[in-house]
Design a protein around this motif. Structure first.
Motif, mmCIF file in Angstrom:
data_model
loop_
_atom_site.group_PDB
_atom_site.id
_atom_site.type_symbol
_atom_site.label_atom_id
_atom_site.label_comp_id
_atom_site.label_asym_id
_atom_site.label_seq_id
_atom_site.Cartn_x
_atom_site.Cartn_y
_atom_site.Cartn_z
ATOM 1 N N ARG A 67 2.910 1.790 8.050
ATOM 2 C CA ARG A 67 4.364 1.619 8.313
ATOM 3 C C ARG A 67 4.659 0.169 8.562
ATOM 4 N NH1 ARG A 67 7.075 5.443 12.839
ATOM 5 N NH2 ARG A 67 8.794 4.514 12.003
ATOM 6 N N LYS A 68 5.642 -0.527 7.814
ATOM 7 C CA LYS A 68 5.928 -1.846 8.005
ATOM 8 C C LYS A 68 6.309 -2.350 9.251
ATOM 9 C CE LYS A 68 8.045 -2.141 3.341
ATOM 10 N NZ LYS A 68 9.412 -2.067 2.774
ATOM 11 N N SER A 69 7.037 -1.387 9.912
ATOM 12 C CA SER A 69 7.506 -1.733 11.471
ATOM 13 C C SER A 69 6.229 -1.929 12.351
ATOM 14 C CB SER A 69 8.463 -0.488 11.809
ATOM 15 O OG SER A 69 7.753 0.559 11.935
ATOM 16 N N PHE A 70 5.366 -1.173 12.095
ATOM 17 C CA PHE A 70 3.997 -1.038 12.930
ATOM 18 C C PHE A 70 3.145 -2.439 12.709
ATOM 19 C CE2 PHE A 70 -0.363 -0.311 13.715
ATOM 20 C CZ PHE A 70 -0.479 0.399 14.847
ATOM 21 N N PHE A 71 2.935 -2.618 11.373
ATOM 22 C CA PHE A 71 2.499 -4.140 11.031
ATOM 23 C C PHE A 71 3.348 -5.228 11.585
ATOM 24 C CE2 PHE A 71 -1.147 -3.684 7.758
ATOM 25 C CZ PHE A 71 -1.615 -2.564 8.208
ATOM 26 N N GLN A 72 4.546 -5.138 11.542
ATOM 27 C CA GLN A 72 5.361 -6.142 12.111
ATOM 28 C C GLN A 72 5.339 -6.333 13.514
ATOM 29 O OE1 GLN A 72 9.081 -5.270 10.404
ATOM 30 N NE2 GLN A 72 8.725 -6.341 8.642
ATOM 31 N N LYS A 73 5.230 -5.122 14.300
ATOM 32 C CA LYS A 73 5.158 -5.402 15.674
ATOM 33 C C LYS A 73 3.884 -5.840 16.200
ATOM 34 C CE LYS A 73 5.429 -2.111 19.639
ATOM 35 N NZ LYS A 73 5.535 -0.668 20.249
ATOM 36 N N TYR A 74 2.618 -5.713 15.504
ATOM 37 C CA TYR A 74 1.585 -6.064 15.993
ATOM 38 C C TYR A 74 0.886 -7.377 15.133
ATOM 39 C CZ TYR A 74 1.240 -2.017 18.855
ATOM 40 O OH TYR A 74 1.643 -1.079 19.855
ATOM 41 N N GLY A 75 1.952 -7.950 14.291
ATOM 42 C CA GLY A 75 1.556 -8.983 13.523
ATOM 43 C C GLY A 75 0.170 -8.920 12.577
ATOM 44 N N LEU A 76 0.367 -7.637 11.807
ATOM 45 C CA LEU A 76 -0.788 -7.539 11.061
ATOM 46 C C LEU A 76 -0.475 -7.679 9.489
ATOM 47 C CD1 LEU A 76 -1.646 -3.886 12.641
ATOM 48 C CD2 LEU A 76 -2.797 -5.938 13.199
ATOM 49 N N GLN A 77 -1.521 -8.023 8.605
ATOM 50 C CA GLN A 77 -1.158 -8.295 7.382
ATOM 51 C C GLN A 77 -2.004 -7.496 6.528
ATOM 52 O OE1 GLN A 77 -0.219 -12.286 6.313
ATOM 53 N NE2 GLN A 77 1.474 -11.673 7.731
ATOM 54 N N GLU A 78 -1.719 -7.487 5.232
ATOM 55 C CA GLU A 78 -2.447 -6.620 4.328
ATOM 56 C C GLU A 78 -3.606 -7.579 4.009
ATOM 57 O OE1 GLU A 78 -0.413 -5.580 0.756
ATOM 58 O OE2 GLU A 78 1.127 -4.396 1.630
ATOM 59 N N PRO A 79 -4.858 -6.868 3.958
ATOM 60 C CA PRO A 79 -6.339 -7.790 3.736
ATOM 61 C C PRO A 79 -6.360 -7.809 2.407
ATOM 62 C CG PRO A 79 -6.714 -5.331 3.851
ATOM 63 C CD PRO A 79 -5.237 -5.580 4.205
ATOM 64 N N LYS A 80 -6.734 -9.260 2.057
ATOM 65 C CA LYS A 80 -7.180 -9.683 0.669
ATOM 66 C C LYS A 80 -8.681 -9.853 0.528
ATOM 67 C CE LYS A 80 -2.918 -12.270 0.077
ATOM 68 N NZ LYS A 80 -2.375 -11.765 1.589
ATOM 69 N N THR A 81 -9.424 -9.634 1.405
ATOM 70 C CA THR A 81 -10.931 -9.490 1.212
ATOM 71 C C THR A 81 -11.648 -8.390 1.959
ATOM 72 O OG1 THR A 81 -11.279 -11.070 3.013
ATOM 73 C CG2 THR A 81 -10.825 -12.022 0.779
ATOM 74 N N TRP A 82 -12.675 -8.047 1.895
ATOM 75 C CA TRP A 82 -13.383 -6.861 2.465
ATOM 76 C C TRP A 82 -13.369 -7.423 4.027
ATOM 77 C CZ3 TRP A 82 -14.374 -2.137 2.915
ATOM 78 C CH2 TRP A 82 -15.398 -1.536 3.899
ATOM 79 N N ASP A 83 -13.638 -8.653 4.319
ATOM 80 C CA ASP A 83 -13.774 -9.172 5.558
ATOM 81 C C ASP A 83 -12.652 -8.970 6.302
ATOM 82 O OD1 ASP A 83 -16.564 -9.701 5.377
ATOM 83 O OD2 ASP A 83 -16.456 -11.852 4.742
#
Lengths: 303, 461
Positions: free
Chosen positions: B201-217
């Motif tokens: 959910r975009k709203s969930f990611f925004q709320k907690y400042g999360l980003q889509e990952p670009k690497t496995w780490d």
């Protein structure tokens, strides 16, 4: 009886028997014969290939006795036949003693019919719904059983039972106890009603304790009811399918697989009708053992 | 007691009566033959559909105009009323979305009435073969996602060759191959779903400042951050139906850390599940995630979707049909595992059983479903994309356009679903063994050995 009266009687018997026999022939006997014939049908004619294939199959979803790779990992799963036997070994005694115990406790108690009716609900519920209810009963988030163990602080049993091979089969067996105890209770309640009260009163006069009355007088007198409950429960356990199909589909890793489900897998997934029919015949033969024993007991007691 | 003579009278009488009852039952269950006359026509179609299907919030209530212009060659169309029975796998909302296709077909061919019956692929696969064997069919057209099953039925001679109805070049590469046997096409592809990655959910990611990952780490860091969020039971919800949502997750890991080729090789047993490369993917990436509680316990997939939407889980691996099931598709986005170059996709296929009584009408419907009908389906919130290349991406439902663009921007290849392609009883074995993996990840070696030993293509090698 005169000749005319005998002829008339024969005609009446014929009139009553014919339709039933015709229906049994059309919808029971001919399909059974058909299944039997198909079980021997192979790609190159007729033979025992299907039986050999079913008995020696080691894939976890179709193994009858021991699945492959079992040496490398601790069971469960075992084979479906073993699961059926485990089911009988646990389910039958629990259902017998629970049904008998509750029936005895509720005997002559005012309002007991309400309790009996509630317990009988398990029998009335379609088994597909029963399977879904079992799924929920043992669900880690929603289920009453894991909740109970969570309250007791037993973490290993507070998760979803049917997700784990160690607990999945026992969850289904316990769920089936809940579904089937109503039957046992009803049979025993009816049998208790028919017991002559004078036997129990005589035992009381002789100074027998409640425990002695139950085990030395009541239980032996309920022998026929016990035979009915044991045999019907065994047959139910051997042909168990719907609750397994709905709740686990034989999984995880074949840990809840049963004979009837193997028959279904061959039929609906592998599209192998020969092996499916062979499994059906094997299942029928195994079910015949308690069935024949039961019939013999009934005939002996009748004579 | 009944005398010997009477006994034999009863037995013979029962046999005769039994045969009569059996014959009567056979006669009564046989369908009536419908006679259809056909005339050649040339058709130009321009239809408008309104996709105001409930549930999928306002993104779904946009009134979308679908324009499909096809000039058909001489087609036969019935001049008398014909009732066509169609069996498909959709029920509930999904059936509503398919109804748009039926409605537009009946507009085009007013003499053909469609009776739609919902049957799961599993259910139709277990009942139809017996009916076929008896020379009957439960429907004039059957739609199923199980291409392998159509081919199995075709091998037995129960399915009509429809090579003349569709042009394979007009479809996404490889999609028609799955229903081709000995050079003949037995199934017409309908729309397809994709299983592109982890939905959030975009709203969930925004709320907690999360980003889509670009690497496995970064992916692991994301999971760790999610794990610490109060109220989160596990970072990833594991859906469980008969087992398939776990298989989708596994396939995604295989495609990402093997490569798209590995998926194809595993289907044909050119690579094996107990090969070192596959074992490494399981042991290095998937098993540690399961062991360390990043995945939830398997939860019935619709229930899991609800819990995920209610923020009890942050990520959910699911097919694109999830877009049409959530209350607000505009709040939805996804990311594949970093570096993934493949996305699993699968289509539904329509086929005509040999025993249909309405052959011409059935052909018309199958052709419609495989071509212009797809446009009506993808325009609604079914969460599907067309397999027929003549349907433009602009005709897709808006949230699906976004999904599709994201997939193409990342250069992801559409690959066939592994277990759907192998099919048969191996498919259920695969699902079940993965349930075991989730329950007991230490049994990974045993599971991979079992999957190899039972794989039909490996057995035949």
């Amino acid at each position: 009886m005169g000749l005319l009266a005998r002829r008339k009687r024969t005609k009446i018997i014929l009139a009553f028997l014919l339709p039933e026999l015709a229906l049994i022939l059309s919808f029971v006997l001919i399909p059974i014969m058909g299944t039997f014939v198909i079980s021997f049908k192979t790609d190159h004619g007729y033979g025992l290939d299907n039986y050999y294939g079913v008995i020696t199959e080691r894939s976890p979803d179709k193994a009858l006795v021991i699945p492959e790779n079992i040496v490398k990992a601790q069971p469960p799963p075992w084979g479906a036949l073993i699961h059926n036997i485990v089911w009988v070994a646990i389910h039958v005694p629990i259902v017998v003693f629970l049904g008998l115990g509750i029936a005895y406790l509720l005997h002559d108690v005012i309002g007991s019919s309400i309790v009996k009716s509630i317990m009988f609900l398990g029998m009335v519920i379609p088994m597909v719904v029963g399977g879904l209810l079992i799924r929920f009963m043992f669900d880690g988030d929603l289920g009453v059983v894991p909740l109970l163990f969570r309250k007791l602080g037993i973490e290993a049993l507070s998760r979803t039972w049917i997700n784990y091979p160690q607990t999945a089969l026992i969850a289904l067996i316990l769920g089936s106890v809940w579904l089937w105890t109503g039957f046992s209770l009803t049979v025993y309640a009816a049998a208790l009603e028919s017991l002559p009260k004078s036997y129990i009163e005589a035992a009381k006069v002789d100074g027998a304790s409640g425990f002695q009355i139950f085990f030395k007088v009541v239980f032996p007198l309920l022998k026929h009811a016990t035979i009915v409950v044991v045999i019907m429960t065994m047959l139910w356990d051997l042909k168990i399918f719907d609750i397994v199909f709905v709740s686990t589909l034989g999984g995880p890793g074949g840990a809840t697989n049963v004979m009837a489900l193997i028959m279904y897998t061959y039929f609906a997934r592998a599209l192998d009708y020969g092996r499916s029919a062979a499994t059906a015949v094997i299942l029928a033969l195994i079910s015949l053992i308690p069935g024949i024993w039961f019939i013999k007991r009934v005939m002996r007691s009748g004579s | 007691m009944v005398s010997n003579k009477s006994f034999w009278v009863i037995v013979i009488g029962a046999i005769v009566l039994g045969i009569i009852i059996g014959a009567a039952a056979t006669y009564l269950t046989a369908g009536k033959q419908t006679v259809t006359k056909t005339v050649p026509t040339t058709t130009t179609v321009t239809h408008t559909i309104t996709s105001a299907v409930s549930g999928a919030e306002q993104a779904a209530t946009t009134t979308k105009t679908v324009t499909v212009t096809t000039t058909s060659p001489a087609e036969t169309t019935p001049t008398e009323k014909v009732k066509l029975v169609v069996i498909g796998p959709w029920s509930g909302k999904s059936a509503e979305y398919f109804k748009a296709v039926i409605d537009n077909f009946t507009k085009k061919y007013p003499n053909i009435e469609i009776e739609y019956i919902a049957r799961r692929a599993e259910d139709i696969a277990k009942t139809a073969p017996l009916q076929f064997a008896a020379g009957k069919t439960p429907a004039d057209v059957i739609i199923t996602p199980w291409a392998w099953w159509i081919v199995e039925m075709a091998k037995k001679g129960y399915v009509l060759d429809i090579s003349n109805l569709i042009n394979p070049d007009e479809y996404i590469p490889g999609i028609v191959d799955k229903v081709t046997y000995e050079g003949k096409i037995y199934g017409a592809p309908f729309t397809m779903w994709l299983k592109p990655g982890f939905w959030y959910r975009k709203s969930f990611f925004q709320k907690y400042g999360l980003q889509e990952p670009k690497t496995w780490d970064e992916f692991m860091q994301l999971l760790d951050r999610i794990k610490k969020i109060p109220g989160i039971k596990a970072p990833i919800a594991t859906g469980d139906g008969v087992g398939w949502p776990e298989s989708d997750i596994v396939e995604h890991f295989l495609i990402t850390f093997g490569n798209p080729e590995l998926q194809l090789k595993l289907i044909n047993c050119e690579a094996k599940f107990n090969d070192p490369q596959v074992k490494e993917i399981f042991k290095k990436y998937l098993v540690p995630l399961i062991k360390n509680g990043y995945f939830s316990e398997p939860i019935e997939w619709t229930q899991a979707a609800e819990l995920w939407w209610n923020n009890q889980y942050a990520l959910y691996f699911m097919g694109t049909w999830i877009t049409g099931r959530v209350p607000d598709p505009n709040d939805l986005d996804f990311f594949p595992l970093p570096g993934s170059k493949g996305v699993v996709g699968g289509a539904d296929y329509a086929f005509i059983p040999k025993f249909t009584k309405n052959l011409e009408a059935a052909k018309l419907f199958v052709k419609f479903v495989a071509t212009e009908g797809q446009a009506y389906h993808v325009a609604g919130p079914a969460g599907k994309i067309p397999t027929w290349k003549k349907v433009s991406i602009d005709q897709l439902w808006k949230p699906m356009q976004t999904v599709y663009k994201k997939i193409t921007e990342r250069g992801m290849t559409i690959l066939p679903d592994l277990d759907d392609s192998v099919g048969g009883d191996w498919q259920t074995l695969f699902w079940d063994q993965l349930k075991l993996l989730w329950a007991d990840p230490d049994k990974v070696d045993q599971i991979l050995d079992t999957l190899t030993q039972q794989h039909p293509a490996c057995k035949s090698k």
